[in-house]
Design an enzyme around this catalytic site. Structure first.
Site, PDB file in Angstrom:
ATOM      1  CD  GLU A 185       0.326 -38.346  -8.473  1.00 31.00           C
ATOM      2  OE1 GLU A 185       0.310 -38.177  -7.238  1.00 31.00           O
ATOM      3  OE2 GLU A 185       0.898 -37.548  -9.270  1.00 31.00           O
TER       4      GLU A 185
ATOM      5  CG  MET B 165       3.688 -35.162 -36.547  1.00 28.18           C
ATOM      6  SD  MET B 165       4.134 -35.917 -38.135  1.00 28.18           S
ATOM      7  CE  MET B 165       4.230 -37.637 -37.672  1.00 28.18           C
TER       8      MET B 165
ATOM      9  CE  LYS C  58      -7.027 -40.005   6.025  1.00 29.54           C
ATOM     10  NZ  LYS C  58      -6.169 -38.813   6.272  1.00 29.54           N
TER      11      LYS C  58
ATOM     12  CG  PHE D 280      -5.910 -29.925   1.992  1.00 28.32           C
ATOM     13  CD1 PHE D 280      -5.235 -28.902   1.330  1.00 28.32           C
ATOM     14  CD2 PHE D 280      -5.217 -31.093   2.279  1.00 28.32           C
ATOM     15  CE1 PHE D 280      -3.910 -29.035   0.973  1.00 28.32           C
ATOM     16  CE2 PHE D 280      -3.889 -31.235   1.934  1.00 28.32           C
ATOM     17  CZ  PHE D 280      -3.228 -30.203   1.278  1.00 28.32           C
ATOM     18  CD  GLN D 281      -3.618 -33.105  -1.156  1.00 23.89           C
ATOM     19  OE1 GLN D 281      -3.808 -34.191  -0.604  1.00 23.89           O
ATOM     20  NE2 GLN D 281      -2.435 -32.744  -1.630  1.00 23.89           N
TER      21      GLN D 281
END
Length: 657
Positions: free
Chosen positions: A111, A539, A223, A173-174
């Site tokens: 993602e 760096m 959802k 969940f999630q």
């Protein structure tokens, strides 16, 4: 939500905005159009008939699911590509997306890659980039690219699935409160729990993301809202009370700025990325040439004013040119256009440009006087501000006003000629990274799009490539995100398929998001990747060399290689690079062409070979000297007056030609 000044009201809710020259039609404009795919190139568009709540209510409602309404809204807003990964909560949206005739979905491998790709797309097209993820970890993986887009004012719309509304707040969940998590790093965000609100909210998100000061907007959709039935109408009225970004500057402030510009003896145009966001590069050139003022372009503004223009004195800041840093320090007037006086430019703030009056123009009123008090504050779109400044300066000049800048330019030229950008070739025969990047810029040319990761290679790419066009230089400026280059280059290539796109990356950055090479191969996105491979976090190692007594704690990326027997005499000790993994084999495993270059004599031929391969991505592993440093440098927290040309070497500010 930023940009909520009410000094100048915007168009009433639901009314279309005229498209800006050089930019695509606004989301409000598109929301009033009939369905259809957007043209491939942004450009001016005639405003359609007004859309009001009353006229929107008369539109024929079509029954469909919330997910179908989401996809239909994206189609009507002219979205042609979405970068994302499906998952449980967002899965209802992926079903109608499968049937969309105009919205292409690109399946990324992470993602974070989706978010950076959306940003890369947005920066080269001027249109909002779109990414999509599921709830929980899918959404939280977007946090870094959203923060990155927020810092650099990039219009991105992130659409995330959320657990069903009845589960919100139950630690289902999630489940993750992504709206709460991203509140400080988005311009605005929405949580949608009703199907009837989906189309309107998506249209509002695009409007907010792309107007005023651009930025990322998140739309989190439950959802069950995606699964429920709604009546889809288009166009939709907007409901954004209090959001009226100021675009037109106050004429009195513009006149005062012009007066100061015509009387200053050592003026400087301090140009930030806002000029590019506003599509105001042509206007900037006109203003600079009219006034004869020197121009400095920040890291985010490279290309907004041509590097080759004689009035461009370089990039200011921590790794800026001596001339650019000196110009700001010795100026008696700074005209800041779309810049925010960030710490990388100013150094120690209380010692920055101590003798300068400040004109500060920005679309975001929150930036005015945030870090440095503005003597003349101007809130407005940079394109409109500069256009009015040109007219005001012309009026001053017609009235006989205007300073002689000959002495000022004599001093600036002395700094430019005495302290040009340069580098020292390694004495062991290994590759200088600056030489590699310089040759890429020379052979590939200024019409390519260059995307940099973060670190030494980023600074060298900003310094040693000639940036001639706006929107051809992409990098993570404000957040400094390692892993930005590969996915952002992928998004840029999707947005500009006709352009040659080069990602200039470090071996550390590359290992964070190189999985998106699989996406590039599978989806036919032939970017070029130049890995500046010095075998360490360059760096950070530079800082350890300068400030931590050469105690290299956890910056060596390939300790196995550094502990190996001495390298052959023809390679030298500084030329090991990262060998775990083998980047050439890794590229080939991803279906890319993999090349390696270890000698200066082979650099041009390797670049030219990469340019000839256009049927798949190309990865070049440039093995460079491990101890090369970025110079000039202003150490963090010190004054710009203390800039160093090299270790223990400072410029003489009183040098003359």
């Amino acid at each position: 939500m930023t940009d909520q000044s009410t000094t100048t009201a915007g168009p009433p809710a639901g009314l279309p905005e005229p498209a800006r020259q050089g930019h695509g039609p606004s989301p409000r404009d598109l929301a009033a159009r009939a369905p259809g795919r957007r043209q491939d190139r942004p450009g001016p568009t005639a405003a359609p008939a007004a859309v009001t709540p009353a006229t929107a209510a008369t539109a024929q409602a079509r029954p469909m699911t919330g997910a179908q309404a989401l996809v239909a809204a994206l189609e009507r807003l002219g979205v042609d590509v979405v970068f994302g990964i499906p998952g449980g909560a967002i899965l209802p949206a992926y079903d109608p997306l499968f049937d969309s005739p105009s919205v292409r979905h690109i399946l990324v491998r992470h993602e974070q890659g989706a978010g950076h790709a959306a940003a890369g797309y947005a920066q080269v097209t001027g249109r909002p980039g779109v990414c999509m993820a599921t709830s929980g970890p899918g959404a939280t993986n977007l946090v870094t690219p959203l923060a990155d887009a927020y810092m650099d004012s990039v219009p991105v719309v992130a659409i995330t699935g959320q657990v069903p509304s009845g589960l919100i707040g139950t630690d289902g969940f999630q489940e993750a409160d992504i709206a709460g998590i991203t509140l400080p790093i988005t311009k605005h965000n929405f949580l949608v729990t009703h199907a009837d609100d989906i189309a309107r909210t998506v249209a509002e998100a695009f409007h907010v993301a792309s107007t005023g000061r651009p930025g990322p907007v998140l739309v989190d959709i439950a959802k069950d809202a995606l699964q429920a039935t709604t009546g889809f109408r288009w166009p939709v009225p907007f409901d954004l009370p209090g959001y009226h970004p100021v675009t037109r500057p106050h004429s009195r402030q513009v006149r005062e700025a012009a007066r100061l510009m015509m009387t200053a003896q050592r003026p400087v145009l301090y140009v930030g990325g806002g000029v590019i966001k506003a599509g105001a590069s042509a206007e900037l050139i006109a203003l600079a040439e009219l006034t004869g003022m020197p121009v400095v372009t920040t890291l985010m503004a490279r290309g907004g004013f041509p590097s080759s223009h004689p009035q461009n004195v370089g990039m200011p800041g921590m790794h800026g040119s001596v001339a650019a840093v000196g110009a700001l320090q010795k100026a008696d007037l700074l005209v800041a256009l779309g810049a925010r006086f960030d710490d990388r430019v100013t150094g120690r703030l209380d010692s920055f440009a101590p003798g300068a009056a400040v004109v500060h123009a920005d679309i975001d009123p929150a930036e005015i006087s945030k870090n440095r008090r503005a003597d003349v504050p101007i809130v407005g779109d940079c394109k409109e501000v500069i256009t009015e400044l040109v007219a005001a300066v012309q009026a001053e000049q017609e009235a006989g006003q205007g300073a002689d800048l000959t002495a000022w330019w004599s001093q600036l030229d002395a700094w430019r000629n005495t302290y040009p950008l340069g580098y020292t070739e390694p004495d062991d025969g290994s590759l200088a990274p600056q030489f590699v990047i310089e040759r890429i810029g020379s052979l590939v040319g200024p019409d390519a799009v260059y995307v940099a990761g973060v670190g030494q290679h980023q600074m060298w790419a900003a310094q040693f490539i000639s940036h001639e066009h706006p929107g051809h230089w992409l990098n993570s400026g404000g957040l400094g995100t390692m892993g930005y280059a590969v996915p952002a280059a992928m998004g840029a290539k999707v947005g500009r398929p006709d352009a040659v796109v080069w990602a200039i990356d470090g071996d550390g950055c590359f290992q964070m998001t190189n999985q998106e090479l699989a996406t590039c191969t599978v989806d036919g996105i032939p970017i070029k990747v130049a890995i500046i491979n010095n075998g360490n976090l360059g760096m950070v190692r530079q800082w350890q060399t300068l400030f931590y007594n050469e105690r290299y704690s956890n910056t060596d990326l390939d300790r196995a290689a550094s502990a190996a027997p001495p390298a052959p005499a023809d390679t030298g000790p500084g030329q090991l690079g990262t060998r775990v993994p083998d980047f050439v084999k890794l590229a080939e495993a991803y279906g890319c062409a993999g090349l390696r270059c270890e000698k200066a004599a082979d650099v041009d031929a390797t670049i030219e070979r990469a340019m000839q391969i256009n049927d798949r991505p190309v990865v070049i592993d440039f093995i460079v000297h491990r101890d090369a440093m970025v110079w000039p440098m202003v150490a963090a927290g010190t004054s710009n007056d203390d800039i160093k040309l090299a270790r223990d070497m400072a410029p003489d500010w009183d040098v003359t030609e």
